[in-house]
Structures are given as C-alpha cells and as structure tokens.
Design an enzyme around this catalytic site. Structure first.
Site, mmCIF file in Angstrom:
data_model
loop_
_atom_site.group_PDB
_atom_site.id
_atom_site.type_symbol
_atom_site.label_atom_id
_atom_site.label_comp_id
_atom_site.label_asym_id
_atom_site.label_seq_id
_atom_site.Cartn_x
_atom_site.Cartn_y
_atom_site.Cartn_z
ATOM 1 N N ASP A 76 -3.856 -5.268 -0.312
ATOM 2 C CA ASP A 76 -3.749 -4.581 -1.635
ATOM 3 C C ASP A 76 -4.344 -5.411 -3.064
ATOM 4 O O ASP A 76 -4.927 -6.425 -3.360
ATOM 5 C CB ASP A 76 -3.086 -3.149 -1.497
ATOM 6 C CG ASP A 76 -3.832 -2.733 -0.261
ATOM 7 O OD1 ASP A 76 -4.485 -3.052 0.277
ATOM 8 O OD2 ASP A 76 -3.597 -1.698 -0.827
ATOM 9 N N GLU A 121 6.509 1.932 6.507
ATOM 10 C CA GLU A 121 5.504 1.746 6.434
ATOM 11 C C GLU A 121 6.001 -0.289 6.320
ATOM 12 O O GLU A 121 5.333 -1.046 6.457
ATOM 13 C CB GLU A 121 4.452 2.096 5.362
ATOM 14 C CG GLU A 121 3.169 1.843 4.645
ATOM 15 C CD GLU A 121 2.645 2.155 3.339
ATOM 16 O OE1 GLU A 121 3.262 2.776 3.135
ATOM 17 O OE2 GLU A 121 1.441 1.932 3.435
HETATM 18 C C1 6A9 Z 1 -4.471 6.521 -0.446
HETATM 19 C C2 6A9 Z 1 -3.914 8.661 -0.156
HETATM 20 C C3 6A9 Z 1 -1.789 11.800 1.217
HETATM 21 C C4 6A9 Z 1 -2.127 0.589 2.667
HETATM 22 O O1 6A9 Z 1 -1.986 1.178 6.577
HETATM 23 C C5 6A9 Z 1 -3.443 1.882 6.351
HETATM 24 C C6 6A9 Z 1 -3.349 1.314 4.837
HETATM 25 C C7 6A9 Z 1 -3.417 -0.428 5.807
HETATM 26 O O2 6A9 Z 1 -4.625 -0.339 5.781
HETATM 27 C C8 6A9 Z 1 -3.596 -1.335 4.053
HETATM 28 O O3 6A9 Z 1 -3.366 -2.834 4.621
HETATM 29 N N1 6A9 Z 1 -2.227 1.667 3.682
HETATM 30 C C9 6A9 Z 1 -2.226 -1.000 3.289
HETATM 31 O O4 6A9 Z 1 -2.718 -1.073 2.435
HETATM 32 C C10 6A9 Z 1 -2.414 2.791 3.092
HETATM 33 C C11 6A9 Z 1 -3.711 3.252 2.431
HETATM 34 C C12 6A9 Z 1 -4.586 4.527 2.267
HETATM 35 C C13 6A9 Z 1 -5.063 4.700 0.886
HETATM 36 C C14 6A9 Z 1 -5.193 6.416 1.144
HETATM 37 C C15 6A9 Z 1 -4.701 7.793 0.007
HETATM 38 C C16 6A9 Z 1 -3.138 9.970 0.584
HETATM 39 O O5 6A9 Z 1 -2.448 10.869 0.201
#
Ligand code: 6A9
Length: 768
Positions: A506, A738
């Site tokens: 990100d 996380e």
């Molecule tokens: C947001 C908000 C209730 C971010 O683990 C999933 C991903 C990874 O693939 C990525 O590498 N996470 C990491 O940088 C989480 C992404 C969540 C995005 C959606 C929505 C929901 O609120």
C-alpha cells in the site's frame, strides 16, 4: 462510433469469464462429491455459525446477550468495537470439528461443533455451547443465547413449538441439502447431569437478507418478559417479541427462525442437525455421544498437528504448542464460502459493471475487519494450509483461478454477496481492471507441486498461463525485463507518497511522482518467481517450458538485476522513477468561503521542495529485500553482504521483534500519508515478509557461499525474535494481529488477524 464500440467491447471482456475449462471440475464441490466439506464454519464474519457450500445456502448461527439495564449488547458478527478480550478457535481441523473460546467481559463461552457423515447431503452435526461467568459476584447477569436458522432465497423452514414459546425443533428442506431436522435441546448444568431452569422465546420473521439479521433481532427485543425460577427472584429480561419490519426494508428474501434460551450461567446448551437422508443413525449426537466424539477429534487433531509440524519434537513447551494450534485453527476456522458478483471498473468506462456470479472458497485475513478473500493474502494462507491439508489448498487455488476473466485478470479483493458487501465502505467496493496483486498463489502452488496430481495441474495450466500473460502484457515497465505496478493513486498532491495498492504494500514509498518511467523491483522479482513456477508446472506436464525458463533466467540474471535496480548512492536495491526526496505535508488554509458559506477546514497538502527527476528511489525496506526474499540473489553475489547488513542494522531494518518494513533512517519512516492515513508499511513489522525472509535466510544458510555463516546467524536470531514476540503478544492480548510495532512489538492494525500472521506456525516448525 468506433470508440463507443471499443469501449463497449472492453467492458464486455472485463466481465466475460475466461474461456478455459474451469479449474474446478463441474460438480466437484457439492454434497455428493465432497460430503465432508459440505457443512462448515464458512461464515467467518460471525462469532459462531455454519452453512453449506451452496450458492444460496441455509445459514445457522448464534447470537448472545448479557441481560442488563437498557438491554445489554447483542453479539453476532465479529466486531472490533464489541471489545471482546478474546475469541478464536483453539482447535479446528477444517473438516470435522472445532473448539472455540470467547471472552466477553465476565462471560466465558465455549462453542464446539462436531460433524458426522452419512446420507447424501453432508450428514449431521451438533453444537455445544458452554457458558459460565468468571470473576463476577452473584447474582450473575442473565444470559440469553439465540440460535437461528435462515434461508437466503431458497428452501423452507417449519417451526415446531412446545408450550407455544419453546422452539423445540425446525424441520425444513433446501436445495442440495434435502430435508433436515434441527433440534434445540433443553439446557443442562455444567456437569450435564441435571436440567437447568431457563426461559424460552422464539421468533419467526421474514428475513430482509442475511446482512440484516442482527437488526431484525435487535428491533424485535422487548423487556416485557419475566424470568421466574422456582424459589428464585423474579427478573425482567429482554426477549424477541414480534418483528415489525425494518425501515427501508427489501422485499422478503428468506425466512428466519430463532430460538432464545435465557438462563443464569453456568449452563450448557446443545443443538443437533440431522439430515433426512441418514438412515440407521446409531444414536443422537448429543450428551455423552457428543462428548465422546469431541474427545476423539481432539486426540486426532493433537496427533496430526504434531506429525505435521513437530513442535513437541522440537522442544516447544506446551503453551507455545497451544498457541500454534490456535493460530492454525483460526485460519482454518476463518475459511469462508462466498457467492456473489464483484463490481469492476475499467479506466475506459465511466460506470462500474457487475461481474458474473461467482463462488469462492477461501480463507480470510481477519474475521472482524476483512472477512473476505484477498488475492495475495491467500497465497500466504495456503503456504500454511498446504501443509495441513493439501487437498483443501488445491481446491482453494482452483477457486481463485476460476475467478479469472477473459483478459487473464483476477480482481484483488473479493467482495461477494450482501454479507460481504455490508462490511465495506462504498469507496472501497470497486475493483480496478488494471490493478494487479502479487501472484503469491504461485508460491503456494510451488509448495504443492511435488504431490499435485497431473490431472489437477492440467486443469490449472491454461489459467496459469493466461494469468502470467496478463502480468506480462499489462504490467510491463519502460525497458525490456522491467515491470511497473499500474493503478497507483492519482492526484499526487493529496498524498505524501501516492499509494500502490496493487503491490500489497500500500503506502510503502515509491517514486514521488508516478510515471510510465517507473520500474518496480518487487514486481520484477515476483515475475521471476512466476516464470520459475510456470516452468516447473509445464515440465511436470510435459508441456513446452522453454519460454518460461528463458524468462526466468533473464529475470534472475544478477548482472541485469544490478544494472536496473542497484542504487550505488544508497548501497541497496531500489525502485527507479521520477522522484523527489524533498517532499512533506503542509497545512494549507482554505480559500476564503463564498458568501453565505461556512469556512472550510484547513487541509494537509503535499509540498515538493525539490523538483523530481529520474533516479533511484531512496527508501530502504521490504522492497529492497526482494532479490533476497525470492532468492534471486546468488549466494556469491557481491551485493549479498550489503543486503544482510541492512537487515541486521538496528538503524535500518532490525528490531528485537522482527524486520521492520521501512528503515528507521529512511525519509518516510513512520510518516503519515495524509491527515487520515497513519503509516502502515512504513516501519511496522509484517509477518508475511518476515516469513519470506526466514525462508530465504534458511536457504542461504544451507547453500555454499561466503555469506553462509552470517545468513545462518541472522536466521536463528530473526526466527527467535519473531516467534517470541508473536507468542508474547498473543498471550497478553489474546489475538494475532495484522502487524506489529517495531518499537514495542505490540500488535497493531486489526485483530484478530490469523491471516498471514498464522505463518508463525511454519516459522516454529522451520518449514519453508
Ligand atoms: C478497507 C475498510 C471495516 C491491507 O489483508 C488484506 C489487505 C492486504 O492485502 C494488503 O496488503 N490489507 C494490506 O496492505 C487490508 C485491506 C483492507 C482494505 C479495505 C475497507 C473496512 O472497514
């Protein structure tokens, strides 16, 4: 007209499934072909619930309420805001049984399930909910348990009442499931010997959709009910009364039947599901029979866990083995079965379009915050699950590859169905058709290759090839053998550094000014890995592997890698692009308001103090490590000492808890990206990349080369730091997280996050 036409056809291609035969053979996942996986805890976003792997499945679930003044809080879907101090599966084998513990203030709940095969529709199952209070004086608050069953557009349910208030059973039928009986047994005391006094209420309602079940129940509660145990004090409590409908309600989509049991803990409640197609059932799976089945499964789980990961053999004390069991179990218990349509957006189109209906069987990163599929997360999940259950992993990978469109694109985030959508703010719904995500499924596939049956690989191969081509064609860089992530944030003035969501990292700093001149090191390394895995699959199948091998060799050529990505001024591998090192965020006063308008708030905007120019991007961190992480760097590379030194330097990447994502002496270390975006991949410790680092160090430590000793030492220290910290944080906070703070080791971001943080199990097992 010509452009209209080409836009229309581009949009059509976007939502046209790939023409290759599906990777999953038709009818291979239903109740007949795969009865043992038909029922499961495939609703990871609820604290406890089960459904079948059917498109419009019947769902079952649990809600609870600790009665109190004003009603208390109804628990149902996993919400961080519920503030539960702990919940998660302690054991779950992915198929037959699971044991979960939940702590909600003084309430301790254990949710257990066991399945028993038989008949033609996935067999029977039973639940046992054990409730008690801990550290709470008497009288303890009353506890209501709500057991529900709901249909989603198909199937019928019929209530069977006792004394007009106790829902004793539900009979029904549904597609793929046939006929069934769900029985709600009377509660017992904790010893299960005596009946337990309880009050009963029930609700029958038209369901406005699965995503609104909590609201239906909440809006039906009334406190006109009185709990009257013989000889005990009378107490008012909240119970489901009549359902009056919800504001803005959808047309009726299904039926909901709910059984409420109210008791004073401790107590135990059991539920049985019996399939109409089971003949000659030995006994009801409840009481002593259920206890016996549970303990058999527990013993088998422990044995299989030890055989698979050998943590006892390696000398891990029991609490650490339990921690690892919980990490694996939470990932397995987080498997979901989703059905619905992605909303996709192409740069050529103004309006998003809905992709065809799809199903997805996948693990999820987080049951509370991200209970849906994420493409690159899944490859990491399957590295672990492939060891536990290779058949499961193969099936998950096939599900993902079947999401591919005719271009060869797989959307990064899978938000399928109303329940999944309800968890996502609208601005995050769209999947952009030029946006990639690292092809980590290939890492998992590589692990599965030695034992993967040829017919399976043969089904996968055309899709793997199309996927590989899609990256090559759409993510090519400015020079031959370079690559560039598409879809970086537009409007660079709004961000300290425009994000690169496609990369998975990100907000990890890239060139300050996105441009077609950029070349991204991590993507280039992923493509080398992809070429290697495609070549291996082709060779297994006797298909021409030459072109993949040629690419693999070209992308692994250390000389060319250095030429394109070694930044002498940084002494590190790096991205290249149009970059200014002198950027910052500054408060900007808004323009004076128009007459009659309120003044606008000041805003953080980006200030560029030195013009960008084409150069290497000065950010030392995870991206710089990729040639090592994916083992492209030769063991005798003259660059390896510098890479290892950056890893081991406390000024740069080394911490007592694992490797941080961005060097402490890097300009954007721990910098916010906007007013609202705190640093994410700018310092925190992420377990997926630490696992890749361990894997690589382990391999360099086992290969002849001048850095062999140093790699071995780093390997030992890093493994110790990572495992010790995750264990400690789990013991203290009750969860996997996380990511982890590089200064204190504390868990950060969302929780629970079994997801790739569960890779700690493989680090403990030294399984790479
Ligand atoms: C947001 C908000 C209730 C971010 O683990 C999933 C991903 C990874 O693939 C990525 O590498 N996470 C990491 O940088 C989480 C992404 C969540 C995005 C959606 C929505 C929901 O609120």
């Amino acid at each position: 007209v010509a452009t209209e036409w080409s836009r229309w056809s581009a949009a059509a291609r976007l939502v046209t499934p790939h023409p290759a035969p599906p990777a999953l053979p038709p009818d291979s996942t239903g109740p007949l072909a795969s009865p043992h996986r038909f029922w499961g805890t495939y609703r990871p976003h609820v604290y406890f619930g089960m459904k079948t792997r059917s498109p419009r499945a019947l769902v079952t679930g649990l809600m609870w309420l600790q009665q109190g003044e004003g009603g208390g809080s109804l628990r149902h879907t996993c919400e961080q805001s519920d503030g539960l101090s702990r919940y998660g599966w302690l054991m779950h084998d992915g198929v037959n049984f699971g044991v979960q513990e939940i702590r909600d203030k003084g309430l301790f709940l254990k949710t257990e399930f066991v399945k028993r095969l038989g008949g033609e529709h996935g067999g029977d199952w039973s639940w046992r909910i054990t409730a008690r209070m801990e550290g709470v004086g008497s009288p303890v608050p009353l506890l209501s348990l709500f057991f529900y069953v709901a249909t989603d557009g198909q199937g019928t349910l019929k209530p069977h009442l006792e004394n007009r208030t106790r829902l004793a059973a539900v009979t029904g039928t549904a597609e793929e499931l046939g006929s069934f009986t769900l029985t709600f047994l009377r509660p017992t005391t904790e010893s299960r010997e005596d009946p337990k006094y309880a009050s009963y209420n029930y609700l029958e309602a038209a369901s406005p959709g699965l995503h609104r079940l909590t609201e239906v129940v909440r809006s039906s509660l009334s406190n006109r009910f009185v709990f009257t145990p013989p000889g005990g004090p009378r107490r008012r409590f909240f119970a489901v009364d009549t359902f009056q409908g919800l504001p803005g309600e959808h047309p009726r989509e299904g039926q909901l039947l709910l059984h409420q049991v109210t008791l004073e803990p401790p107590g135990i409640v059991e539920v049985t599901f019996e399939s109409g197609s089971v003949v000659g059932r030995p006994s009801r799976l409840a009481g002593g029979a259920l206890s016996a089945a549970l303990s058999q499964h527990v013993a088998a789980f422990e044995q299989r866990f030890e055989e698979t990961f050998g943590l006892g053999r390696k000398g891990f004390p029991l609490p650490q083995q339990r921690f690892a069991q919980a990490a694996l179990s939470d990932l397995l218990g987080g498997m979901g079965y989703f059905h619905g349509r992605s909303l996709v957006q192409s740069p050529l189109q103004e309006q998003p379009v809905a992709a065809p209906e799809a199903v997805l069987f996948t693990a999820v990163p987080s049951r509370s915050f991200f209970p849906r599929g994420f493409l690159w997360d899944e490859g990491f999940h399957q590295l672990l699950l492939a060891r536990w259950d290779p058949v499961l992993s193969r099936e998950v990978i096939a599900h993902w590859l079947d999401l591919m469109n005719t271009e060869g694109w797989i959307p990064r985030e899978q938000i399928l169905g109303e329940e999944a959508r309800a968890k996502v703010p609208p601005e995050f719904l769209l999947q952009h058709s030029e946006t990639a995500n690292p092809p980590t499924l290939l890492l998992a596939l590589q692990r599965l290759l030695p034992d993967a049956p040829l017919p399976y690989l043969r089904r996968l191969f055309p899709r793997l090839h199309a996927w590989y081509n899609w990256y090559n064609q759409t993510q090519a860089g400015p020079l031959p053998l370079t690559f560039r992530w598409r879809g970086r944030d537009t409007q660079p003035e709004r961000f300290l550094n425009p994000k690169t969501l496609a990369s998975g990292l990100d907000d990890y700093p890239r060139a300050s000014h996105p441009s077609p001149e950029e070349r991204h090191l991590d993507l280039r390394c992923w493509m080398a890995l992809a070429s290697r895995v495609l070549a291996e699959v082709a060779e297994r199948l006797g298909e021409p592997a030459g072109p993949y091998r040629v690419m693999e060799q070209a992308l692994s050529d250390n000389g060319l890698l250095e030429q394109l990505h070694w930044a002498p001024e940084l002494g590190a591998f790096a991205d290249y692009g149009n970059h200014s090192a002198a950027v910052g965020l500054r408060w900007q006063s808004p323009a004076p308001p128009a007459p009659g308008q309120p003044p606008a708030a000041p805003q953080l905007v980006r200030e560029v103090r030195e013009a960008p120019r084409l150069r290497f991007v000065g950010a030392l961190g995870y991206v710089s490590l990729f040639p090592l992480l994916l083992q492209l760097l030769r063991p005798d590379s003259p660059r390896l000492p510098a890479v290892l030194a950056a890893m081991r330097s406390e000024q740069q990447l080394w911490t007592p808890f694992g490797l941080r994502s961005l060097a402490r002496d890097s300009p954007l270390y721990m910098q916010r990206n906007t007013q609202h975006d705190p640093p994410y991949w700018r310092g925190s410790i992420w377990v997926n990349i630490n696992y890749l680092a361990l894997q690589a160090l382990h391999s360099y430590a086992n290969t002849e080369g001048p850095q062999r000793e140093q790699a071995a030492e780093l390997y030992r220290e890093l493994r110790h730091n990572l495992v010790a910290n995750l264990y400690r944080q789990h013991a203290e906070s009750g969860f996997l997280w996380e990511h982890y703070s590089d200064s204190t080791g504390r868990g950060q971001g969302c929780h629970p996050f079994a997801g790739w943080s569960a890779l700690v199990v493989l680090a403990m097992a030294e399984d790479y």
